[in-house]
Design a protein around this motif. Structure first.
Motif, short mmCIF file in Angstrom:
data_model
loop_
_atom_site.label_atom_id
_atom_site.label_comp_id
_atom_site.label_asym_id
_atom_site.label_seq_id
_atom_site.Cartn_x
_atom_site.Cartn_y
_atom_site.Cartn_z
N ASP A 1 0.87 -1.18 0.33
CA ASP A 1 -0.16 0.07 -0.31
C ASP A 1 0.76 1.57 -0.10
O ASP A 1 0.19 2.24 -0.41
N THR A 2 2.21 1.18 0.26
CA THR A 2 3.19 2.53 0.44
C THR A 2 4.05 2.45 -0.16
O THR A 2 4.97 0.97 -0.20
N HIS A 3 4.86 3.44 -0.24
CA HIS A 3 6.38 3.82 -1.33
C HIS A 3 7.59 3.73 0.02
O HIS A 3 7.04 4.25 1.18
N TYR A 4 8.44 2.29 0.24
CA TYR A 4 9.14 2.34 0.87
C TYR A 4 10.62 2.34 0.26
O TYR A 4 10.59 1.86 -0.40
N ASP A 5 11.65 2.75 0.55
CA ASP A 5 12.31 2.50 -0.34
C ASP A 5 13.44 1.17 0.74
O ASP A 5 14.61 0.68 -0.31
N ILE A 6 13.30 0.90 1.25
CA ILE A 6 13.81 -0.39 2.24
C ILE A 6 13.34 -0.64 3.10
O ILE A 6 12.57 -0.26 4.13
N VAL A 7 13.40 -1.90 2.97
CA VAL A 7 12.96 -3.46 4.82
C VAL A 7 13.53 -3.62 5.42
O VAL A 7 14.28 -4.63 4.73
N LEU A 8 13.80 -3.33 7.07
CA LEU A 8 14.63 -3.79 7.59
C LEU A 8 13.72 -5.18 8.15
O LEU A 8 11.82 -4.81 8.65
N MET A 9 13.66 -6.51 7.72
CA MET A 9 12.95 -7.32 8.57
C MET A 9 12.91 -8.60 9.90
O MET A 9 14.53 -8.83 8.88
N ASP A 10 12.80 -7.79 10.77
CA ASP A 10 12.96 -9.23 11.82
C ASP A 10 12.42 -10.68 11.14
O ASP A 10 11.61 -10.91 10.49
N ILE A 11 13.42 -11.95 11.14
CA ILE A 11 13.25 -13.24 10.94
C ILE A 11 11.91 -14.17 11.63
O ILE A 11 11.16 -14.29 11.00
N SER A 12 11.92 -13.66 13.39
CA SER A 12 11.47 -14.77 14.04
C SER A 12 10.21 -13.00 14.16
O SER A 12 10.82 -12.49 15.24
#
Length: 306
Positions: free
Chosen positions: A89-100
């Motif tokens: 739904d939204t534009h981001y430049d990057i995602v920081l994704m926690d694994i757990s």
């Protein structure tokens, strides 16, 4: 960087590493003032839009504080499902994704983001993990992630990774491998209740004026997780026990509670290895260690930070 590295190693004696790299002379007029100023060429663009997918409120606050202090714009997702919906739904430049994470973990969320239509899933995704095990980097790569970082988050490394992946002024992403996580197995009493150097660094990274509030948030969350760990151990719910210990361990390390981090890591490792007896032995100790650790942190917080 066009340099060389070599090593000398002897079993039982140790290893010595050598490296050479050519660097430009610094211009004193361009040196930034203040503690831990990033090296020139390692900062993301100001107002880079970051989606932080992280379910732990204490970790959210720390990472968000570090990034916003560096001029980035940060929005939060509390689980993988929210992260997928946010990217759609939204534009981001990057995602920081926690694994757990609950509901949908970081690996599955990344796969779903990569499957989004109209190019919405083509943004960089960085895995965040409390500790990287052998083979994890291959798993992250296969899921479609671009890099990974280990907790506790290191400010300069994190900003460098973001810059390298978003067209900032950092070195290429392939040179930004995360440092190996500490292996905290058994012997938790070898670790300090409170590491002052971690707190001082956290104050520099997030701001001394907001650190007491971060500590308060972490302490509240940690006490709740310790209670859930005790309940999970009593009911022999090893899935919950592993998850809560994993989450507590990462936030404890970020706030300098090294002994609490160590015992939590021990519980998680024993659950992962199906060593139920040892997991319960460690879980029986965590309430006492947490009380002492959080008490030490509360006392330190009253003296303020500069």
């Amino acid at each position: 960087m066009g340099g060389t590295i070599s090593l000398e190693s002897e079993v039982g004696s140790g290893s010595r590493f050598h490296f050479e790299v050519e660097l430009e002379d610094s211009n004193p007029d361009e040196i930034k003032q203040g503690p831990r100023a990033p090296m020139k060429g390692s900062m993301p663009r100001e107002n880079t839009r970051v989606l932080l997918a992280e379910d732990n409120p204490a970790n959210q606050a720390v990472i968000k504080g570090i990034l916003e202090r560096a001029g980035l714009v940060v929005e939060l997702a509390e689980n993988g499902l929210e992260a997928v919906e946010a990217v759609r739904d939204t534009h981001y430049d990057i995602v920081l994704m926690d694994i757990s994470m609950p509901q949908v973990d970081g690996i599955e969320a990344t796969r779903r983001i990569r499957a989004l239509e109209d190019g919405r899933g083509d943004l960089p995704i960085v895995a965040i993990t409390a500790h990287a095990l052998p083979g994890d980097s291959e798993v992250f790569l296969q899921a479609g992630m671009d890099a990974y970082l280990t907790k506790p988050i290191d400010r300069d490394r994190t900003l460098g990774v973001i810059a390298g992946l978003t067209g900032g002024t950092a070195t290429p992403k392939k040179q930004w491998d995360a440092a190996p996580a500490k292996q905290l197995l058994d012997g938790h009493n070898r670790f300090e209740l409170l590491d002052e150097s971690v707190l001082q660094q956290l104050a520099r990274d997030t701001g001394p004026e907001i650190l007491p509030e971060l500590i308060k948030l972490y302490s509240q969350d940690a006490r709740a997780r310790v209670e859930r760990i005790a309940e999970a151990a009593a009911s022999r719910d090893f899935k919950t026990l592993q998850y809560e210990a994993h989450t507590l361990g990462s936030s404890a390390g970020a706030h300098g509670n090294l002994r609490l981090q160590a015992i939590a890591r021990n519980i998680e490792a024993c659950c992962r290895e199906n060593n139920e007896t040892k997991a319960l032995e460690h879980a029986a100790l965590i309430t006492e260690i947490a009380t002492a650790s959080l008490g030490s942190l509360a006392e330190r917080s009253t003296r303020g930070f500069v």
